[in-house]
Design a protein around this motif. Structure first.
Motif, short mmCIF file in Angstrom:
data_model
loop_
_atom_site.label_atom_id
_atom_site.label_comp_id
_atom_site.label_asym_id
_atom_site.label_seq_id
_atom_site.Cartn_x
_atom_site.Cartn_y
_atom_site.Cartn_z
N ASP A 193 0.18 -1.30 -0.13
CA ASP A 193 0.16 0.09 -0.11
C ASP A 193 1.06 1.08 0.01
N GLY A 194 1.03 2.03 -0.90
CA GLY A 194 1.67 3.67 -1.74
C GLY A 194 1.03 4.66 -0.43
N VAL A 195 -0.59 4.53 0.50
CA VAL A 195 -0.86 5.63 1.44
C VAL A 195 -0.91 5.05 2.49
N TYR A 196 -0.92 4.24 2.80
CA TYR A 196 -0.96 3.73 3.79
C TYR A 196 -0.74 2.49 4.35
N PRO A 197 0.79 2.29 3.94
CA PRO A 197 2.21 1.53 4.42
C PRO A 197 2.04 0.79 6.11
N HIS A 198 1.95 1.72 6.74
CA HIS A 198 1.47 1.84 8.01
C HIS A 198 1.23 0.84 8.81
N LYS A 199 -0.64 0.30 7.86
CA LYS A 199 -1.33 -0.70 7.69
C LYS A 199 -1.38 -2.25 7.75
N VAL A 200 0.11 -1.85 6.91
CA VAL A 200 0.05 -3.67 6.72
C VAL A 200 1.17 -3.87 7.11
N HIS A 201 0.95 -5.17 8.69
CA HIS A 201 1.71 -6.26 8.90
C HIS A 201 2.09 -7.57 8.53
N ILE A 202 3.13 -7.24 9.15
CA ILE A 202 4.06 -8.87 8.07
C ILE A 202 4.56 -9.27 9.11
N GLY A 203 4.64 -10.97 9.56
CA GLY A 203 4.87 -11.62 10.68
C GLY A 203 6.39 -12.04 10.15
N ASN A 204 7.21 -12.48 11.22
CA ASN A 204 8.27 -13.07 10.66
C ASN A 204 8.55 -14.53 10.09
N GLY A 205 9.89 -14.28 8.89
CA GLY A 205 9.75 -15.89 7.73
C GLY A 205 8.93 -15.58 7.01
N THR A 206 7.95 -15.03 6.64
CA THR A 206 6.82 -15.28 5.83
C THR A 206 7.94 -15.09 3.69
N ARG A 207 7.12 -15.29 3.09
CA ARG A 207 8.09 -14.84 1.84
C ARG A 207 6.79 -14.47 0.51
N VAL A 208 7.06 -13.29 0.46
CA VAL A 208 5.78 -12.36 -1.30
C VAL A 208 7.27 -12.85 -2.24
N LEU A 209 6.15 -13.59 -3.01
CA LEU A 209 6.97 -13.37 -4.20
C LEU A 209 7.34 -12.25 -5.14
N ASN A 210 7.40 -12.89 -5.97
CA ASN A 210 7.31 -11.28 -7.58
C ASN A 210 5.69 -10.88 -7.59
N ARG A 211 5.23 -9.66 -8.39
CA ARG A 211 4.58 -8.50 -8.04
C ARG A 211 3.27 -9.12 -7.15
N VAL A 212 3.47 -9.78 -5.98
CA VAL A 212 2.43 -9.41 -5.51
C VAL A 212 1.97 -7.95 -4.66
N GLN A 213 1.05 -7.67 -4.48
CA GLN A 213 -0.06 -6.95 -3.86
C GLN A 213 -0.98 -7.04 -2.87
N ILE A 214 -0.38 -5.84 -1.98
CA ILE A 214 -0.31 -5.72 -0.43
C ILE A 214 -1.69 -4.76 -0.14
N ILE A 215 -2.83 -4.87 0.01
CA ILE A 215 -3.51 -3.41 -0.22
C ILE A 215 -4.05 -3.49 1.58
N ALA A 216 -4.05 -1.19 1.40
CA ALA A 216 -4.83 -1.76 3.67
C ALA A 216 -6.48 -0.80 3.22
N HIS A 217 -5.90 -0.51 1.74
CA HIS A 217 -7.08 1.15 1.66
C HIS A 217 -7.60 0.91 0.24
N ASN A 218 -8.51 0.70 -0.04
CA ASN A 218 -10.16 1.01 -1.21
C ASN A 218 -11.05 2.07 -1.09
N ARG A 219 -11.97 2.32 -2.25
CA ARG A 219 -12.99 2.91 -1.85
C ARG A 219 -14.30 2.23 -1.16
N ASP A 220 -14.63 3.67 0.00
CA ASP A 220 -15.76 2.67 0.34
C ASP A 220 -17.23 2.76 -0.34
N LEU A 221 -17.37 1.85 -1.16
CA LEU A 221 -18.10 2.08 -2.51
C LEU A 221 -19.55 1.00 -1.57
N GLY A 222 -19.97 1.84 -0.23
CA GLY A 222 -21.15 1.70 0.77
C GLY A 222 -22.46 2.16 -0.05
#
Length: 186
Positions: free
Chosen positions: A86-115
């Protein structure tokens, strides 16, 4: 909500900002947000394409750059090329010990509120729904998987290549597909 003069001027100049998220911010607030986002984008780009000291990229340089952005990273985390956290809220992403995040994965913490979205609304004018995204210890996120806001991926889980995770993933399970579904329990 009353919109600031700065917001109204930027809108007249053609900037497409969400009035819900940015309408009440003055010049200093908007400038601070812009500088924070630019800093995060620069660090994100450096992390995604880092070619310095190639053997250290995935385990040292990319994790360090993402930590500088504010991502909560555990120890011994592997981050592949072109990973977007996440480019706007990176502090909202939490990744634990020993995790493997391979190429081109996207981890997002915000998105438009479509409610409250309805016909005739402009999507860019909607506010954001911001949620913490948790990836626990020893998780494997395979190539091209997408993790959406508010998701918790349990310890030892595996997310298959190209999967889109929209809901929590229990520990020690394999999920695959769009949307991701449990295909195997270990």
């Amino acid at each position: 909500m009353r919109q600031t003069l700065t917001f109204r001027i930027l809108t007249k100049l053609g900037f497409r900002l969400s009035p819900v998220t940015y309408g009440g911010r003055g010049f200093i607030g908007l400038a601070g947000s812009a500088l924070r986002i630019w800093r995060n984008e620069i660090l994100q780009a450096m992390a995604a394409r880092s070619v310095l000291l190639a053997p250290l990229n995935s385990r040292v340089i990319r994790p360090f750059l993402h930590k500088c952005r504010g991502v909560d990273l555990g120890e011994n985390v592997f981050i592949g090329q072109d990973v977007i956290i996440d480019g706007v809220y990176p502090h909202k992403v939490h990744i634990g010990n020993g995790t493997r995040v391979l190429n081109r994965v996207q981890i997002i913490a915000h998105n438009r509120d479509l409610g409250s979205y309805k016909q005739g609304d402009k999507v860019f004018e909607l506010g954001y729904l911001v949620k913490d995204t948790y990836i626990e210890e020893d998780v494997s996120l395979m190539i091209g998987s997408i993790i959406l806001p508010g998701v918790r991926i349990g310890k030892g889980a595996i997310v298959a290549a190209g999967a889109v995770v929209t809901k929590d993933v229990p520990p020690y399970t394999l999920v695959a597909g769009v949307p991701a579904r449990i295909t195997q329990v270990f």
